[in-house]
Write a protein that holds these residues in place. Sequence first.
Motif, PDB file in Angstrom:
ATOM      1  N   PRO A  58       0.796  -1.234   0.000  1.00 26.70           N
ATOM      2  CA  PRO A  58       0.000   0.000   0.000  1.00 26.70           C
ATOM      3  C   PRO A  58       0.832   1.289   0.000  1.00 26.70           C
ATOM      4  O   PRO A  58       0.415   2.279  -0.558  1.00 26.70           O
ATOM      5  CB  PRO A  58      -0.838  -0.111   1.277  1.00 26.70           C
ATOM      6  CG  PRO A  58      -0.235  -1.199   2.080  1.00 26.70           C
ATOM      7  CD  PRO A  58       0.497  -2.095   1.148  1.00 26.70           C
ATOM      8  N   GLY A  59       2.054   1.275   0.601  1.00 25.91           N
ATOM      9  CA  GLY A  59       2.823   2.525   0.670  1.00 25.91           C
ATOM     10  C   GLY A  59       3.721   2.760  -0.534  1.00 25.91           C
ATOM     11  O   GLY A  59       4.352   3.814  -0.653  1.00 25.91           O
ATOM     12  N   VAL A  60       3.799   1.789  -1.434  1.00 25.86           N
ATOM     13  CA  VAL A  60       4.856   1.834  -2.447  1.00 25.86           C
ATOM     14  C   VAL A  60       4.635   2.920  -3.500  1.00 25.86           C
ATOM     15  O   VAL A  60       5.565   3.653  -3.855  1.00 25.86           O
ATOM     16  CB  VAL A  60       4.992   0.448  -3.112  1.00 25.86           C
ATOM     17  CG1 VAL A  60       5.858   0.513  -4.351  1.00 25.86           C
ATOM     18  CG2 VAL A  60       5.606  -0.518  -2.128  1.00 25.86           C
ATOM     19  N   LEU A  61       3.418   3.062  -3.990  1.00 25.99           N
ATOM     20  CA  LEU A  61       3.188   4.010  -5.089  1.00 25.99           C
ATOM     21  C   LEU A  61       3.512   5.435  -4.651  1.00 25.99           C
ATOM     22  O   LEU A  61       4.081   6.219  -5.416  1.00 25.99           O
ATOM     23  CB  LEU A  61       1.755   3.908  -5.599  1.00 25.99           C
ATOM     24  CG  LEU A  61       1.414   2.580  -6.293  1.00 25.99           C
ATOM     25  CD1 LEU A  61      -0.016   2.591  -6.811  1.00 25.99           C
ATOM     26  CD2 LEU A  61       2.379   2.256  -7.422  1.00 25.99           C
ATOM     27  N   SER A  62       3.182   5.770  -3.375  1.00 24.57           N
ATOM     28  CA  SER A  62       3.474   7.141  -2.919  1.00 24.57           C
ATOM     29  C   SER A  62       4.978   7.357  -2.744  1.00 24.57           C
ATOM     30  O   SER A  62       5.466   8.472  -2.855  1.00 24.57           O
ATOM     31  CB  SER A  62       2.725   7.436  -1.619  1.00 24.57           C
ATOM     32  OG  SER A  62       3.105   6.499  -0.647  1.00 24.57           O
ATOM     33  N   LYS A  63       5.727   6.270  -2.465  1.00 23.69           N
ATOM     34  CA  LYS A  63       7.189   6.423  -2.293  1.00 23.69           C
ATOM     35  C   LYS A  63       7.920   6.481  -3.626  1.00 23.69           C
ATOM     36  O   LYS A  63       9.045   6.968  -3.710  1.00 23.69           O
ATOM     37  CB  LYS A  63       7.747   5.222  -1.512  1.00 23.69           C
ATOM     38  CG  LYS A  63       7.589   5.320  -0.019  1.00 23.69           C
ATOM     39  CD  LYS A  63       8.357   4.187   0.646  1.00 23.69           C
ATOM     40  CE  LYS A  63       7.735   3.820   1.976  1.00 23.69           C
ATOM     41  NZ  LYS A  63       7.729   2.402   2.259  1.00 23.69           N
ATOM     42  N   LEU A  64       7.282   5.967  -4.686  1.00 20.05           N
ATOM     43  CA  LEU A  64       7.988   5.819  -5.960  1.00 20.05           C
ATOM     44  C   LEU A  64       8.590   7.126  -6.495  1.00 20.05           C
ATOM     45  O   LEU A  64       9.754   7.135  -6.893  1.00 20.05           O
ATOM     46  CB  LEU A  64       7.056   5.215  -7.013  1.00 20.05           C
ATOM     47  CG  LEU A  64       7.040   3.683  -7.111  1.00 20.05           C
ATOM     48  CD1 LEU A  64       6.130   3.234  -8.236  1.00 20.05           C
ATOM     49  CD2 LEU A  64       8.432   3.107  -7.293  1.00 20.05           C
ATOM     50  N   PRO A  65       7.828   8.270  -6.490  1.00 25.25           N
ATOM     51  CA  PRO A  65       8.428   9.497  -7.034  1.00 25.25           C
ATOM     52  C   PRO A  65       9.746   9.852  -6.342  1.00 25.25           C
ATOM     53  O   PRO A  65      10.727  10.197  -7.003  1.00 25.25           O
ATOM     54  CB  PRO A  65       7.349  10.556  -6.776  1.00 25.25           C
ATOM     55  CG  PRO A  65       6.072   9.783  -6.661  1.00 25.25           C
ATOM     56  CD  PRO A  65       6.430   8.461  -6.087  1.00 25.25           C
ATOM     57  N   ALA A  66       9.786   9.743  -5.012  1.00 29.84           N
ATOM     58  CA  ALA A  66      11.024  10.072  -4.284  1.00 29.84           C
ATOM     59  C   ALA A  66      12.124   9.087  -4.649  1.00 29.84           C
ATOM     60  O   ALA A  66      13.280   9.467  -4.883  1.00 29.84           O
ATOM     61  CB  ALA A  66      10.760  10.044  -2.786  1.00 29.84           C
ATOM     62  N   TRP A  67      11.769   7.796  -4.723  1.00 29.41           N
ATOM     63  CA  TRP A  67      12.769   6.780  -5.072  1.00 29.41           C
ATOM     64  C   TRP A  67      13.333   7.060  -6.469  1.00 29.41           C
ATOM     65  O   TRP A  67      14.535   7.003  -6.681  1.00 29.41           O
ATOM     66  CB  TRP A  67      12.147   5.398  -5.061  1.00 29.41           C
ATOM     67  CG  TRP A  67      12.062   4.761  -3.700  1.00 29.41           C
ATOM     68  CD1 TRP A  67      12.697   5.178  -2.561  1.00 29.41           C
ATOM     69  CD2 TRP A  67      11.311   3.597  -3.340  1.00 29.41           C
ATOM     70  NE1 TRP A  67      12.387   4.343  -1.522  1.00 29.41           N
ATOM     71  CE2 TRP A  67      11.541   3.364  -1.963  1.00 29.41           C
ATOM     72  CE3 TRP A  67      10.463   2.730  -4.034  1.00 29.41           C
ATOM     73  CZ2 TRP A  67      10.967   2.293  -1.281  1.00 29.41           C
ATOM     74  CZ3 TRP A  67       9.895   1.671  -3.356  1.00 29.41           C
ATOM     75  CH2 TRP A  67      10.131   1.457  -1.993  1.00 29.41           C
ATOM     76  N   LEU A  68      12.428   7.362  -7.402  1.00 27.12           N
ATOM     77  CA  LEU A  68      12.871   7.488  -8.793  1.00 27.12           C
ATOM     78  C   LEU A  68      13.697   8.752  -9.006  1.00 27.12           C
ATOM     79  O   LEU A  68      14.505   8.837  -9.929  1.00 27.12           O
ATOM     80  CB  LEU A  68      11.669   7.450  -9.744  1.00 27.12           C
ATOM     81  CG  LEU A  68      10.876   6.136  -9.687  1.00 27.12           C
ATOM     82  CD1 LEU A  68       9.721   6.139 -10.674  1.00 27.12           C
ATOM     83  CD2 LEU A  68      11.764   4.925  -9.940  1.00 27.12           C
ATOM     84  N   ALA A  69      13.512   9.744  -8.107  1.00 24.52           N
ATOM     85  CA  ALA A  69      14.263  10.999  -8.264  1.00 24.52           C
ATOM     86  C   ALA A  69      15.700  10.875  -7.755  1.00 24.52           C
ATOM     87  O   ALA A  69      16.564  11.639  -8.152  1.00 24.52           O
ATOM     88  CB  ALA A  69      13.540  12.113  -7.506  1.00 24.52           C
ATOM     89  N   ARG A  70      15.945   9.925  -6.868  1.00 20.27           N
ATOM     90  CA  ARG A  70      17.286   9.825  -6.262  1.00 20.27           C
ATOM     91  C   ARG A  70      18.209   8.957  -7.108  1.00 20.27           C
ATOM     92  O   ARG A  70      17.829   7.875  -7.538  1.00 20.27           O
ATOM     93  CB  ARG A  70      17.175   9.163  -4.874  1.00 20.27           C
ATOM     94  CG  ARG A  70      16.617  10.048  -3.815  1.00 20.27           C
ATOM     95  CD  ARG A  70      16.583   9.325  -2.489  1.00 20.27           C
ATOM     96  NE  ARG A  70      17.934   8.936  -2.045  1.00 20.27           N
ATOM     97  CZ  ARG A  70      18.241   8.689  -0.779  1.00 20.27           C
ATOM     98  NH1 ARG A  70      17.339   8.768   0.143  1.00 20.27           N
ATOM     99  NH2 ARG A  70      19.471   8.347  -0.444  1.00 20.27           N
TER     100      ARG A  70
END
Length: 417
Positions: A58-70
């Motif tokens: 459930p938490g993954v989609l909201s974390k993806l933008p931050a992950w993909l930016a780093r």
Amino acid sequence: MQIAVLGAGVIGLTSAYYLNRAGHQVIVVDRHGEVAAETSFGNGGQLSYSYVAPLAGPGVLSKLPAWLARRDSPVRFRPSVSAEQWLWCLKFALACTRRRSNLTTRDLLALSFVSRTLMHQFLRDEPTLDFDFRHSGKLVLHRDPVAMQGAIDLLDFQRSLGCEQEALSADECVALEPALANVRSRIAGGIYTRSEDTADCYRFGKGLEAILRARGVQFAMSTHVDALDVAPGGHIVARSGTRVLEADHVVVAAGASAPRLLRPLGIRVPVYPLKGYSLTYPLGPQSLAPTLSVTDFARKVVYARLGDRLRVAGIADLDGYSLKTDPSRIAALRAEAAWLFPQVAAGHAETAEWAGLRPATPRGTPIIGPTCYRNLWLNVGHGALGFTLASGSAELLAGWIDGRPNPSLSDLFLLAQ
Ligand SMILES: Cc1cc2nc3c(=O)[nH]c(=O)nc-3n(C[C@H](O)[C@H](O)[C@H](O)COP(=O)(O)OP(=O)(O)OC[C@H]3O[C@@H](n4cnc5c(N)ncnc54)[C@H](O)[C@@H]3O)c2cc1C
């Protein structure tokens, strides 16, 4: 019966083991000259029976933008023109609900607990096999107090499914694993699971090969299966060049390559490669390396002591089938290891670097069982958990082929779900 197992990774080898034990004549076929040469070669060494929650949560989609930016993110996505990749991503996104993730966790725990029992039985049956197996226990570290509280909140759910785990403060983590002393002030705490194991998957595969050869299992190595052909009567046969591998049954255990073998038959398995990396540090007799298996939750990196080596593994890159190592990803993994265990990771130029393709399904569940062809079977899609789930998956498959599928597991891992 004569059974051809296509693929000599940990899934194919354990399938051969349980099929041979059930009295079948087995031939294992692989394109490499040696077993466990692809994803089963350099993995994280975790037999992580209680930590099976899928990446799709459930938490993954909201974390993806931050992950993909780093640049040093644990997850990277390189968009391609492949419809296969986009379809996989869509199914992954749809699986990111609390309900789906809980169902998947429940199903995977059922399979992993069977796998644990079988692995421990295997150790009793094959006591001379050395593959750096240890009842190590596992500590999942949390850097951030909010994440630590989230993990504590999940303990009741995990307990209701049969996992015995306890929450530890930072001091208690260091008391349990003194090699963490350097990061004492930078961690919020950890979840300890006593019942987890670690081992070297490649050495396990080599040991299994020796056992299987001694029991009469044949190996056709350096044999690329070019196609699965439909013979008269609807029977599937594997073909390599002009050689037809005759068998009563064919098991596809081809890891990330399974979709390419199956697609011409009209069978679409939702398996896509999720590339990961590992480093292996040599340890001296005085090395202050962890003896517990450790997971750095925030960075999705796992650490396992394998004999006189420390295996560090992580990173999930969705960028196709290339096995080329990206120096920036290796550097990111080195930096993680140097942060947590500087006493081990500083200055080891001879560290072995490796990349492999996790055969991942969007939900995180493997596909085990029959196909629309009477004699064609699947044991594929084990993603980040192939070593952990291998024994249970193989026994489940052997039961299917013998017409006695395990009643509590057989419906959970079918292709058509
Ligand atoms: C970085 C990383 C860390 C991991 N850590 C862990 C961990 O700690 N614990 C855990 O449980 N799992 C872990 N995994 C996952 C685990 O390694 C995999 O799930 C497992 O190895 C998959 O096994 P397999 O037999 O399905 O695939 P593979 O090991 O890839 O074997 C498939 C075999 O099929 C053969 N093959 C394919 N196509 C053909 C063909 N046409 N003809 C002939 N042969 C063919 C290949 O040559 C290969 O040998 C990790 C994976 C990675 C990448």
